[in-house]
Design a protein around this motif. Structure first.
Motif, PDB file in Angstrom:
ATOM      1  N   UNK A 188       1.087  -0.989   0.010  1.00 23.83           N
ATOM      2  CA  UNK A 188       0.134  -0.275  -0.494  1.00 23.83           C
ATOM      3  C   UNK A 188       0.894   1.438  -0.018  1.00 23.83           C
ATOM      4  N   UNK A 189       0.986   2.437  -1.357  1.00 20.48           N
ATOM      5  CA  UNK A 189       1.691   3.583  -0.961  1.00 20.48           C
ATOM      6  C   UNK A 189       3.176   3.629  -1.097  1.00 20.48           C
ATOM      7  N   UNK A 190       4.106   4.113  -1.188  1.00 21.95           N
ATOM      8  CA  UNK A 190       5.049   4.277  -0.688  1.00 21.95           C
ATOM      9  C   UNK A 190       5.636   3.493   0.368  1.00 21.95           C
ATOM     10  N   UNK A 191       6.768   3.120   0.131  1.00 19.89           N
ATOM     11  CA  UNK A 191       7.199   1.789   1.525  1.00 19.89           C
ATOM     12  C   UNK A 191       8.052   3.183   2.092  1.00 19.89           C
ATOM     13  N   UNK A 192       7.057   3.308   3.060  1.00 19.07           N
ATOM     14  CA  UNK A 192       7.944   4.580   4.178  1.00 19.07           C
ATOM     15  C   UNK A 192       9.063   3.787   5.075  1.00 19.07           C
ATOM     16  N   UNK A 194      10.298   0.629   4.404  1.00 20.92           N
ATOM     17  CA  UNK A 194      12.210   0.714   4.020  1.00 20.92           C
ATOM     18  C   UNK A 194      12.719   1.835   3.661  1.00 20.92           C
ATOM     19  N   UNK A 195      12.429   3.334   3.714  1.00 23.17           N
ATOM     20  CA  UNK A 195      12.926   3.942   3.834  1.00 23.17           C
ATOM     21  C   UNK A 195      13.119   4.729   5.038  1.00 23.17           C
ATOM     22  N   UNK A 196      12.729   4.351   6.124  1.00 17.27           N
ATOM     23  CA  UNK A 196      12.834   4.187   7.493  1.00 17.27           C
ATOM     24  C   UNK A 196      14.496   4.279   7.436  1.00 17.27           C
ATOM     25  N   UNK A 197      14.281   2.693   7.354  1.00 16.26           N
ATOM     26  CA  UNK A 197      15.303   1.592   7.851  1.00 16.26           C
ATOM     27  C   UNK A 197      16.626   1.916   7.392  1.00 16.26           C
ATOM     28  N   UNK A 198      17.711   2.124   7.801  1.00 16.24           N
ATOM     29  CA  UNK A 198      18.751   2.119   7.212  1.00 16.24           C
ATOM     30  C   UNK A 198      18.638   4.158   6.921  1.00 16.24           C
ATOM     31  N   UNK A 199      18.592   4.481   6.796  1.00 18.64           N
ATOM     32  CA  UNK A 199      18.370   6.571   7.167  1.00 18.64           C
ATOM     33  C   UNK A 199      18.750   7.487   8.175  1.00 18.64           C
ATOM     34  N   UNK A 200      18.964   7.314   9.208  1.00 20.64           N
ATOM     35  CA  UNK A 200      20.196   7.329  10.180  1.00 20.64           C
ATOM     36  C   UNK A 200      20.177   8.145  11.450  1.00 20.64           C
ATOM     37  N   UNK A 201      18.383   7.567  11.365  1.00 23.05           N
ATOM     38  CA  UNK A 201      18.171   8.376  12.216  1.00 23.05           C
ATOM     39  C   UNK A 201      18.308  10.287  11.561  1.00 23.05           C
ATOM     40  N   UNK A 202      17.636  10.784  10.433  1.00 19.45           N
ATOM     41  CA  UNK A 202      17.616  11.257   9.144  1.00 19.45           C
ATOM     42  C   UNK A 202      16.295  11.846   9.075  1.00 19.45           C
ATOM     43  N   UNK A 203      15.638  10.914   9.283  1.00 19.05           N
ATOM     44  CA  UNK A 203      14.110  11.505   8.224  1.00 19.05           C
ATOM     45  C   UNK A 203      13.623  11.306   9.977  1.00 19.05           C
ATOM     46  N   UNK A 204      13.738  10.608  11.313  1.00 22.35           N
ATOM     47  CA  UNK A 204      13.015  10.467  11.990  1.00 22.35           C
ATOM     48  C   UNK A 204      13.153   9.800  13.198  1.00 22.35           C
ATOM     49  N   UNK A 205      12.194   9.468  14.232  1.00 19.87           N
ATOM     50  CA  UNK A 205      12.934   8.864  15.254  1.00 19.87           C
ATOM     51  C   UNK A 205      12.434   7.243  15.319  1.00 19.87           C
ATOM     52  N   UNK A 206      12.699   6.506  15.006  1.00 15.70           N
ATOM     53  CA  UNK A 206      12.177   5.426  15.440  1.00 15.70           C
ATOM     54  C   UNK A 206      11.984   5.027  16.599  1.00 15.70           C
ATOM     55  N   UNK A 207      10.544   4.177  17.064  1.00 10.71           N
ATOM     56  CA  UNK A 207      10.648   3.894  18.735  1.00 10.71           C
ATOM     57  C   UNK A 207       9.906   2.951  18.854  1.00 10.71           C
ATOM     58  N   UNK A 208       9.574   2.118  17.904  1.00 11.91           N
ATOM     59  CA  UNK A 208       9.213   0.655  18.312  1.00 11.91           C
ATOM     60  C   UNK A 208       9.231  -0.206  16.670  1.00 11.91           C
ATOM     61  N   UNK A 209       9.397  -1.471  17.425  1.00  8.49           N
ATOM     62  CA  UNK A 209       9.434  -1.894  16.308  1.00  8.49           C
ATOM     63  C   UNK A 209       9.680  -3.398  16.092  1.00  8.49           C
TER      64      UNK A 209
END
Lengths: 477, 434
Positions: A188-192, A194-209
């Motif tokens: 469904x839509x863009x794969x955000x 997959x974009x966030x994985x490997x983005x080194x904290x430059x696009x968002x702060x991941x809190x839960x996985x």
């Protein structure tokens, strides 16, 4: 300087113990495991909930502080170094495993959970979380996701991205993002995610996985082979792959690495050998036996000097543990350990070893090489002394030339450590100005103010980024 | 040769070596092994953080601040990080040196200094004074005052550490040193002659343990020489940052033991063993290299020694018990002795060894740390006791008096039924009667 009021305000929202601003704390939270990069933040916070994280981000905005997320600080490209000061968001106290879903074969955990803790928790339920970066005993899942960490089992099982099913996090504008889910299929839509994985904290702060789990392999065979020259070892790897055998692990260590590791673990590794391969095949017992036999045949064909099969699980485990210490053990030899993460198509492995050897001689350096041979992912490590200016220059020239060749062969400048601060220029060489432009546009969309982990992955044309790096020494030049 | 130029912001005397702090590549492998990092989750209270602080002082990025002093003493010096470090960084030793720096930077007030000097420079170095000083304590126990104090909780009013210190004291027997003959002859077929290094805490608080050690050595066919003049090994001084007194004690013991005609020098105290093995570095500039090397080559922990020469098991009696083994930090981390005590335990007929989880995790005693940081120490101890309890064994075995005091106290406080024994007491039970 952050204001006293802001500190008090943070303490009020997060609790005194979760806000650090003494110089001694700042000094020890301005580094990760990357040599030569270090910068002091102004304040460090340890949120224990997403609400606290958002509260801290709000105060940071008011104070005009950029944000750098951090886990245990074991990264190898400077991703969590607060190169522009500001606020470090340390997520190690958001460390609850929220769910292990045995029906859907998933686990959901907060970003600060230690990788090995998750592995053990799911193993207790008869399940398997394969990604196993070298620092798994202390690295956090959040950090693994940010850098898309690999590990020893990458060859057969893939890397962190291959297991991430869903992410929750906070965006730069403090909006919440939830992407992916427990559905095996999801287009469904863009794969955000997959974009966030490997983005080194430059696009968002991941809190839960939420990660995918698989049933553990029922059987395993560990084979150790020694070689009189590294080229033959490289050839063995390419031939094993070409024979359509995919071991779970195929690790290489050269002589320098063997000796340093043996100095530490003392398990009788052969100090005189030029290289060793640690190969593991796993799965159902019948194919495992067949593959082990296939591996042995190939090792004999290429004339490996010696071939050993691990006696039992304990011996196999001690060999894998020994391999995990390779990088740190190399650090015994010299004050500074410069590590790179060059990765080539596997058919090029033998040539890559030749190239490393040639450049080592050309630049008169001491180099230890180890890595995930089966992935074509090598860690040529220059053992040097950062106080020796000339040596550092030669080390940088060594990497420069090596990467030129790696890229010419269609390889990549980072197999698993990320770009961070250390490899920005190499990335630009790999993906070109157009590639960097697209990345910058994506960054701009997610984080128009540029407050999330600034200075990482690509240069923003701000000379400040370089001035903050410790005097006289950069990793990537 | 002593440096004349100070290293960065350190004082000249007893500063860390720059190479030792530069050696850390910050991989973080030490973090999961550090009890104080587990307690606080704070990087500066981790080995990596502490080494980074020392490096910052060396590079003049930081003064030797009170916080560094605090961290130097908050470090348990358990050396778990040394075992975990593939790069060979010895954060515990760097912190030991920083303790000495701390005293140079922040001298105690007059009273404090007088008290510290009295204890470290006068009392501890003198076996006679130590023995006399314990007399009132023994009387206190014998006369029943201890029973009264413990039951009426009088000490609840005092500072916590005093109460804990009181609670930890085992029932004191007469010190062993004056009672023990200087030479105890080998029994059975003679295998050699060993010197016995009788530690202060052993003679004063655990005379029965060391009595058993001597019995074991004699039963194993060794003449046992215990020099009456033996002084403190210097470990308390190193731990408190008084390296100079430690050196004087070390020089004395070095000459004393090298003058004996013995093949080995054996101790049953992990703390002493670790200190004795470090004389070589401590006295680097103060004694001949050859002398130090000869001394170092003879030092053995008792379990290391027995495993090396081979335990003679003929004639050992059955001891029906299940046991678990707590590894003293100064044995497993500081001396790398981990397999040998287990090997000895397994060789005692009738004994079943059940491993506890995290056997090599500190018990929270760590010399005076357990008193200075009573509350933190309690947390570290609880983790240990939980693991010990889970094994369900009869006996908790260890090999160091500091751990022994802490574990026995913890077991008593928690109302557990487990008995705490030194490995030599356990082995002593298997010996035929004298």
């Amino acid at each position: 300087m952050i204001s006293k009021t802001a500190i008090d305000h943070l303490a009020e929202k997060l609790g005194r113990d979760n806000v650090l601003h003494e110089k001694e704390d700042l000094l020890t939270l301005g580094y990760d495991s990357t040599p030569g990069v270090h910068h002091l933040p102004e304040v460090v916070v340890y949120p224990t909930t997403t609400e606290q994280l958002i509260a801290a981000m709000e105060i940071a905005e008011r104070e005009g502080l950029p944000l750098t997320p951090r886990g245990s600080g074991t990264g190898l490209s400077g991703g969590s170094v607060p190169v522009k000061g500001g606020m470090v968001l340390c997520l190690t106290r958001m460390n609850r495993i929220l769910e292990i879903d045995e029906e859907n074969l998933t686990a959901t955990a907060e970003a600060g959970v230690v990788t090995l803790d998750l592995f053990n928790a799911v193993a207790a339920k008869g399940l398997f979380y394969p990604p196993d970066p070298g620092s798994q005993k202390i690295s956090t899942l959040g950090g693994n996701v940010a850098e898309n960490a690999g590990g020893l089992r990458g060859l057969k099982y893939g890397v962190t991205r291959d297991y991430v099913m869903a992410l929750k996090g906070v965006l730069a504008d403090r909006g919440l993002i939830a992407t992916g889910g427990k559905s095996v299929k999801d287009v469904a839509g863009y794969g955000f995610k997959d974009l966030l994985v490997g983005s080194e904290g430059t696009l968002g702060i991941v809190t839960e996985i939420t990660v995918k789990l698989i049933p553990p392999p029922q059987d395993k065979r560990t084979i150790l082979a020694y070689f009189n020259d590294t080229r033959t070892a490289g050839e063995a790897v390419s031939r094993i792959i070409a024979a359509k055998i995919i071991p779970s692990t195929m690790e290489i260590m050269d002589r320098a690495t063997i000796n340093c590791v043996e100095d530490y673990v003392k398990i009788g590794l052969p100090r005189q050998m030029a290289a060793l391969l640690l190969i593991e095949v796993d799965g159902h017992p019948a194919p495992v036996a067949e593959e082990a036999e296939g591996v042995r045949r190939i090792l004999e064909q290429v004339k490996a000097a010696e071939i050993h099969v691990a006696r039992d699980a304990a011996q196999a485990a001690s060999l894998a543990a020994a391999r995990r210490t390779a990088l740190s053990a190399l650090a015994r030899v010299s004050p500074t350990t410069l590590l790179e993460d060059a990765t080539v198509p596997r058919s090029r492995l033998a040539e890559t070893f030749d190239e490393i050897e040639r450049l080592t001689e050309k630049y008169r350096l001491k180099v230890g090489t180890f890595g995930h041979a089966g992935d074509g992912n090598l860690h040529p490590t220059v053992l040097c002394d950062e106080r020796d200016h000339d040596e550092m220059e030669r080390a940088h020239a060594f990497y420069n030339e090596l990467y030129g060749q790696v890229l010419a062969w269609g390889g990549t400048v980072s197999g698993e450590h990320g770009i961070g601060l250390a490899k920005k220029e190499y990335l630009a060489r790999q993906i070109g100005p157009g590639g960097v432009q697209v990345m910058k546009r994506i960054k701009q969309t997610f984080d128009p103010q540029g407050i999330l982990n600034p200075g990482k992955i690509f240069d923003e044309g701000d000379p400040c980024t370089q001035a903050h790096v410790e005097e006289g020494f950069r990793v990537s030049h | 040769m002593s440096p004349t130029e100070p290293l960065g912001n350190f004082k000249v005397e007893d500063a860390p070596h720059y190479d030792d702090v530069l050696q850390c590549m910050r991989c973080g492998f030490c973090l999961p092994t550090c009890p104080t990092y587990a307690l606080t989750g704070r990087e500066r209270s981790s080995p990596r953080g502490r080494v980074a602080l020392a490096r910052a002082v060396a590079e003049k990025k930081l003064e030797f601040t009170p916080t560094i002093k605090e961290e130097a003493f908050f470090c348990l010096d358990c050396r778990a990080c040394t075992s975990a470090c593939p790069s060979g960084v010895r954060a515990g030793e760097v912190m030991e040196v920083c303790r000495s720096q701390a005293h140079a930077f922040y001298p105690l007030g007059k009273m404090g200094k007088a008290f510290r000097e009295f204890i470290l420079r006068k009392m501890v170095p003198s076996p006679e004074l130590l023995e006399t000083s314990m007399l009132p304590t023994r009387l206190y126990q014998r006369l029943g005052i201890q029973w009264l104090v413990r039951h009426l909780k009088v000490l609840k009013l005092g500072p916590e550490w005093m109460q804990k210190a009181e609670g930890m004291l085992p029932r004191l027997e007469k010190p062993l040193r004056p009672q023990l003959p200087e030479v105890v002859a080998a029994r059975g077929e003679k295998r050699g002659r060993v010197g016995f290094f009788l530690g202060c805490v052993m003679t004063l608080m655990y005379p029965n343990v060391s009595r058993n050690t001597v019995r074991v050595l004699s039963h194993q066919g060794f003449d046992v020489v215990t020099p009456k003049d033996t002084k403190c090994c210097g470990a308390p001084h190193l731990s408190e940052g008084d390296r100079e007194t430690a050196r004087q004690l070390a020089l004395f013991n070095l000459d004393l033991f090298l003058a004996q005609d013995v093949d080995y020098i054996v101790t049953d105290c992990a703390g002493c063993g670790a200190a004795l093995k470090e004389y070589e570095e401590l006295l680097e500039e103060r004694a001949e290299h050859d002398k130090l090397a000869r001394f170092r080559a003879k030092i053995r922990d008792i379990s290391e020694f027995l495993a090396e020469v081979g335990l003679r098991t003929e004639g050992l009696r059955e001891v029906r018990a299940s046991v678990t083994y707590h590894e003293p930090c100064h044995l497993c981390h500081a001396q790398g002795i981990s397999a040998q005590p287990r090997q000895i335990i397994r060789q005692i007929p009738g004994v079943e060894l059940r491993e506890m989880a995290e056997a090599s995790w500190c018990c929270g005693s760590a010399a005076t740390w357990g008193l200075k940081y009573a509350e933190d120490s309690r947390k570290v101890l609880d983790r240990k006791l939980d693991n010990a309890r889970a094994t369900g064994v009869d006996i908790l075995v260890t090999a160091n008096p500091g751990c022994h005091l802490q574990l026995a106290w913890g077991v008593r406080e928690a109302g557990l039924s487990q008995e705490v024994l030194h490995l030599m007491e356990l082995l002593g039970r298997a010996l035929p009667p004298d």
